[in-house]
Design an enzyme around this catalytic site. Structure first.
Site, PDB file in Angstrom:
ATOM      1  NE  ARG A  51      -2.318  -0.030   3.406  1.00  0.00           N
ATOM      2  CZ  ARG A  51      -2.737  -0.429   4.753  1.00  0.00           C
ATOM      3  NH1 ARG A  51      -3.855  -0.711   4.730  1.00  0.00           N
ATOM      4  NH2 ARG A  51      -2.017  -0.760   5.658  1.00  0.00           N
ATOM      5  CE  LYS A 148       0.019 -20.645  12.229  1.00  0.00           C
ATOM      6  NZ  LYS A 148       0.740 -19.890  13.360  1.00  0.00           N
ATOM      7  CG  ASP A 177       2.244 -25.897   9.111  1.00  0.00           C
ATOM      8  OD1 ASP A 177       3.559 -26.028   9.216  1.00  0.00           O
ATOM      9  OD2 ASP A 177       1.573 -26.332   9.606  1.00  0.00           O
ATOM     10  CG  HIS A 178       7.308 -22.051   9.391  1.00  0.00           C
ATOM     11  ND1 HIS A 178       6.139 -21.631   9.946  1.00  0.00           N
ATOM     12  CD2 HIS A 178       8.483 -22.365  10.145  1.00  0.00           C
ATOM     13  CE1 HIS A 178       6.754 -21.487  11.349  1.00  0.00           C
ATOM     14  NE2 HIS A 178       8.039 -21.995  11.630  1.00  0.00           N
ATOM     15  CE  LYS A 182      10.378 -25.302  12.053  1.00  0.00           C
ATOM     16  NZ  LYS A 182      11.176 -24.399  12.539  1.00  0.00           N
ATOM     17  CD  GLU A 216       7.498 -21.076  19.808  1.00  0.00           C
ATOM     18  OE1 GLU A 216       7.986 -20.342  18.985  1.00  0.00           O
ATOM     19  OE2 GLU A 216       6.289 -20.839  20.251  1.00  0.00           O
ATOM     20  CG  ASP A 235       0.310 -19.353  17.063  1.00  0.00           C
ATOM     21  OD1 ASP A 235       0.351 -18.641  15.993  1.00  0.00           O
ATOM     22  OD2 ASP A 235       1.472 -19.668  17.811  1.00  0.00           O
ATOM     23  CG  HIS A 240       3.308 -24.964  12.970  1.00  0.00           C
ATOM     24  ND1 HIS A 240       3.378 -24.582  11.675  1.00  0.00           N
ATOM     25  CD2 HIS A 240       3.540 -23.848  13.796  1.00  0.00           C
ATOM     26  CE1 HIS A 240       3.540 -23.389  11.771  1.00  0.00           C
ATOM     27  NE2 HIS A 240       3.772 -22.774  12.696  1.00  0.00           N
TER      28      HIS A 240
HETATM   29  C1  BG6 Z   1       4.368 -19.488  14.252  1.00  0.00           C
HETATM   30  C2  BG6 Z   1       3.770 -19.283  15.356  1.00  0.00           C
HETATM   31  O1  BG6 Z   1       3.745 -20.302  12.955  1.00  0.00           O
HETATM   32  O2  BG6 Z   1       5.394 -20.425  14.448  1.00  0.00           O
HETATM   33  C3  BG6 Z   1       4.741 -18.591  16.316  1.00  0.00           C
HETATM   34  O3  BG6 Z   1       2.688 -18.201  14.892  1.00  0.00           O
HETATM   35  C4  BG6 Z   1       5.737 -19.555  16.922  1.00  0.00           C
HETATM   36  O4  BG6 Z   1       3.765 -18.132  17.618  1.00  0.00           O
HETATM   37  C5  BG6 Z   1       6.424 -20.009  15.709  1.00  0.00           C
HETATM   38  O5  BG6 Z   1       6.646 -18.613  17.527  1.00  0.00           O
HETATM   39  C6  BG6 Z   1       7.345 -21.093  15.785  1.00  0.00           C
HETATM   40  O6  BG6 Z   1       8.159 -21.406  14.317  1.00  0.00           O
HETATM   41  P1  BG6 Z   1       9.648 -21.736  14.660  1.00  0.00           P
HETATM   42  O7  BG6 Z   1      10.055 -22.267  13.326  1.00  0.00           O
HETATM   43  O8  BG6 Z   1      10.443 -20.610  15.244  1.00  0.00           O
HETATM   44  O9  BG6 Z   1       9.594 -23.014  15.489  1.00  0.00           O
END
Ligand code: BG6
Length: 486
Positions: A51, A148, A177-178, A182, A216, A235, A240
Site C-alpha cells: 500500500r 497461516k 505451513d513452514h 524444515k 519455545e 497458533d 504445525h
Molecule cells: C508460528 C507461530 O507459526 O510459528 C509462532 O505463529 C511460533 O507463535 C512460530 O513462535 C514457531 O516457529 P519456529 O520455526 O520458530 O519453531
C-alpha cells in the site's frame, strides 16, 4: 556433501505485503540465500507490492536494511547484494481498490513462471485473488501462496478456501505451513520410507507411545492482539503439530507426490479421536521477576487464552490403536527445543538380572527439529570394560551438522525451500484445502468445549516445562515427558 544446486526456471514472484514483517525477516532473506547459492536464475524477478507509496529505489533500500538486520552475513558479499537488489521492483497497489493494478499487470511477464505471495492479512486474500483475475494478470498456470492463520475455525477456513477457489484451482494454491519446510521434518519421511529398518516396527505392536514437543522460550512478543484471539491450540496445534503428527502416523504413500502424500495425511486427521477434557491441559505463563505475565503481555487481565497446551491424542486405526500420541507446545518454557520421540516398547522378556544396569530397556528414536537438527536412536548395550554384564543406554546420534559437515549450514531454511517448491510447481509440502478444513473440524469442538466450561488455564512458571498438571497428564499413564533441553 550438499548436492549441486540446480537453478529453477525463470520466474516473476510478486509479494503482496512486501514491506511487512514476514517479507523482511524471512521471505526476502530466504530469496537472497537462494540467489547467492545459484538456485535463483539470472532472469528471475521479485516484485514487491504494498500500500505504501514509494519507488523501486526506496524499496530496495528497505530490503538492503532487512538483509543487514536479519542476515548479517550478507554484509560480507556487498556485490552479491547489489546484484540481487537489481532484480527487485516495486509497485504501489491498493488491495481493495483499483490503484496500481494496471501497472502491476504491465510488469508481470507472461512467458515465465508467475507466483503471487499473499503476505497480508487473510481478510485480503479474496480481494487479491479477484483482482488478479479482473485485471487480466492471472492465467491457468499462475500460483498463489498463502500463509497461516488459514482461518480461525472451520467456518472461516471454508470461507477463505471458497474465496480462493472462486478464482484459482487447488493445483494453483500453495498453503504454507513452514514446519513442513524444515529439514528434519522432511527427513522424517526419508527415515520412515527410505529404510527397511523402521517401518515394520512403526505400529502399535512395537511403539509404546509418541511424544511431540515444540517448546519455545519466547513469549507472545508484539503479537499480543493476534495471539490472545488464537492461543496455542490455534497458533501451533491445529497446523504445525498436526502436520508433524500426520507425517509420523500416516501410511506409506505410494509415491512421494503431492496428492499421494496429502491423501495419507488427511486420513490421519480424520482418524483422530476427539480428546476428552481430562486429556487436555492448558496453561498460561505467570509473571516472573522483572518479566511480564502472559496477561500483561497481551494487555488483557482476564484472558483465558492458553500459551501452553498438552494433550493426549489417539489415532483410531489398525496401525495405532492403543498407542497414545502426547503433544505439547508452549511459550516461555525452559528451552527452545522441538522434537518428536518415538518410544518403543520394552523387550517382551529380559534375559538379564535385575541390577545389571538400566532396569527399563526402551529404544527411543528422537527426531530433533531444532536446535541441533538431527536424529538419535537410543539403544541398550553392554557397559564397556570388566565387571560382568552390565547394561547401559547410549544414543546412536546423527546430528546433521556433524554428519554432513559445515555445508549443512547452507541447507535452505523452511521458507526458502518452500518458495523454490512453488516455482518448481511441487505441492507436496503444502497443505491442501481439505486437510486444513479437517484439522479445524477436529480442533473446533475441543475449543468450544473448554470455552463452554469457562475453563481457566493453569498458571505456570516461566523458564519451566509448563504447568504441573501437564506432568500428571502423562504420569497417570505410567509414562513421563522427556526433558525439555537444548
Ligand atoms: C508460528 C507461530 O507459526 O510459528 C509462532 O505463529 C511460533 O507463535 C512460530 O513462535 C514457531 O516457529 P519456529 O520455526 O520458530 O519453531
Amino acid at each position: 556433501m550438499v548436492s549441486r544446486v540446480i537453478p529453477v526456471e525463470p520466474f516473476d514472484l510478486v509479494i503482496f505485503g512486501a514491506t511487512g514483517d514476514l517479507a523482511r525477516r524471512k521471505i526476502l532473506p530466504g530469496l537472497f540465500r537462494r540467489f547467492a547459492s545459484g538456485q535463483m536464475p539470472e532472469e528471475a524477478r521479485i516484485i514487491g507490492a504494498a500500500r505504501s507509496a514509494m519507488d523501486t529505489d526506496s524499496f530496495r533500500q528497505i530490503i538492503r536494511d532487512a538483509l543487514q538486520e536479519f542476515m548479517p552475513s550478507s554484509a560480507k558479499t556487498p556485490d552479491l547484494v547489489d546484484t540481487f537488489l537489481e532484480r527487485l521492483a516495486y509497485v504501489t497497489v491498493d488491495a481493495m481498490g483499483s490503484a496500481g493494478w494496471e501497472e502491476l499487470a504491465g510488469l508481470v511477464r507472461k512467458d515465465v513462471v508467475n507466483a503471487f505471495y499473499f503476505s497480508v492479512a487473510p481478510s485480503l486474500f479474496g480481494a487479491l485473488a479477484e483482482r488478479l483475475h479482473s485485471f487480466g494478470i492471472a492465467h491457468d498456470n499462475t500460483r498463489i501462496v498463502v500463509e497461516k492463520p488459514f482461518g480461525h475455525d472451520l467456518k472461516t477456513a471454508q470461507a477463505l478456501n471458497n474465496s480462493l477457489a472462486a478464482h484459482f484451482t487447488e493445483k494453483q494454491i500453495y498453503r504454507i505451513d513452514h514446519y513442513l519446510g524444515k529439514e528434519t521434518v522432511q527427513n522424517l519421511m526419508a527415515i520412515r520410507f527410505g529404510n527397511m529398518l523402521f517401518e515394520p516396527l512403526w505400529n502399535a505392536q512395537f511403539v509404546d507411545h509418541i511424544q511431540i514437543t515444540v517448546a519455545e522460550t519466547v513469549g507472545v512478543g508484539g503479537r499480543g492482539s493476534y495471539y490472545d484471539q488464537s492461543g496455542a491450540m490455534r497458533d501451533m496445534v491445529q497446523n504445525h503439530l498436526m502436520q508433524l503428527l500426520c507425517l509420523i502416523a500416516m501410511e506409506p504413500p505410494s509415491r512421494f507426490e503431492p496428492d499421494a502424500v496429502r491423501d495419507e495425511k488427511l486420513k490421519v486427521i480424520r482418524a483422530l479421536d476427539s480428546v476428552e477434557p481430562h486429556h487436555i491441559v492448558r496453561g498460561q505463563y505467570d509473571a516472573a521477576e522483572g518479566v511480564a505475565s502472559y496477561r500483561e503481555d497481551v494487555d488483557n487481565p482476564r484472558s483465558r487464552t492458553e500459551s501452553f497446551i498438552a494433550m493426549r491424542c489417539q489415532v483410531s486405526n489398525w496401525r495405532w490403536a492403543g498407542t497414545p500420541f502426547y503433544l505439547r507446545t508452549g511459550k516461555r518454557l525452559s528451552a527452545r527445543a522441538s522434537e518428536i520421540a518415538v518410544v518403543f516398547k520394552e523387550t517382551p522378556h529380559s534375559i538379564f538380572q535385575e541390577g545389571d544396569g538400566v532396569s527399563e530397556h526402551r529404544n527411543i528414536l528422537t527426531i530433533r527439529l531444532q536446535p541441533n537438527e538431527g536424529i538419535e536412536m537410543g539403544v541398550t548395550i553392554k557397559e564397556p570394560g570388566p565387571g560382568g554384564m552390565r547394561l547401559v543406554d547410549v544414543p546412536l546420534d546423527m546430528t546433521f551438522a556433524d554428519a554432513l559437515g559445515p555445508d549443512v549450514e547452507d541447507v535452505p531454511d523452511a521458507y526458502e525451500r518452500l518458495i523454490m517448491d512453488v516455482i518448481r510447481g511441487n505441492q507436496t509440502l503444502f497443505m491442501r484445502g481439505d486437510e486444513v478444513e479437517a484439522a479445524w473440524a477436529w480442533t473446533d469442538p475441543l475449543i468450544d468445549s473448554w470455552t463452554a466450561r469457562h475453563d481457566v488455564p493453569k498458571l505456570y512458571d516461566q523458564n519451566s516445562s509448563g504447568p504441573v498438571d501437564a506432568s500428571a497428564l502423562i504420569q497417570r499413564d505410567g509414562r513421563r515427558w522427556r526433558d525439555i533441553r537444548t
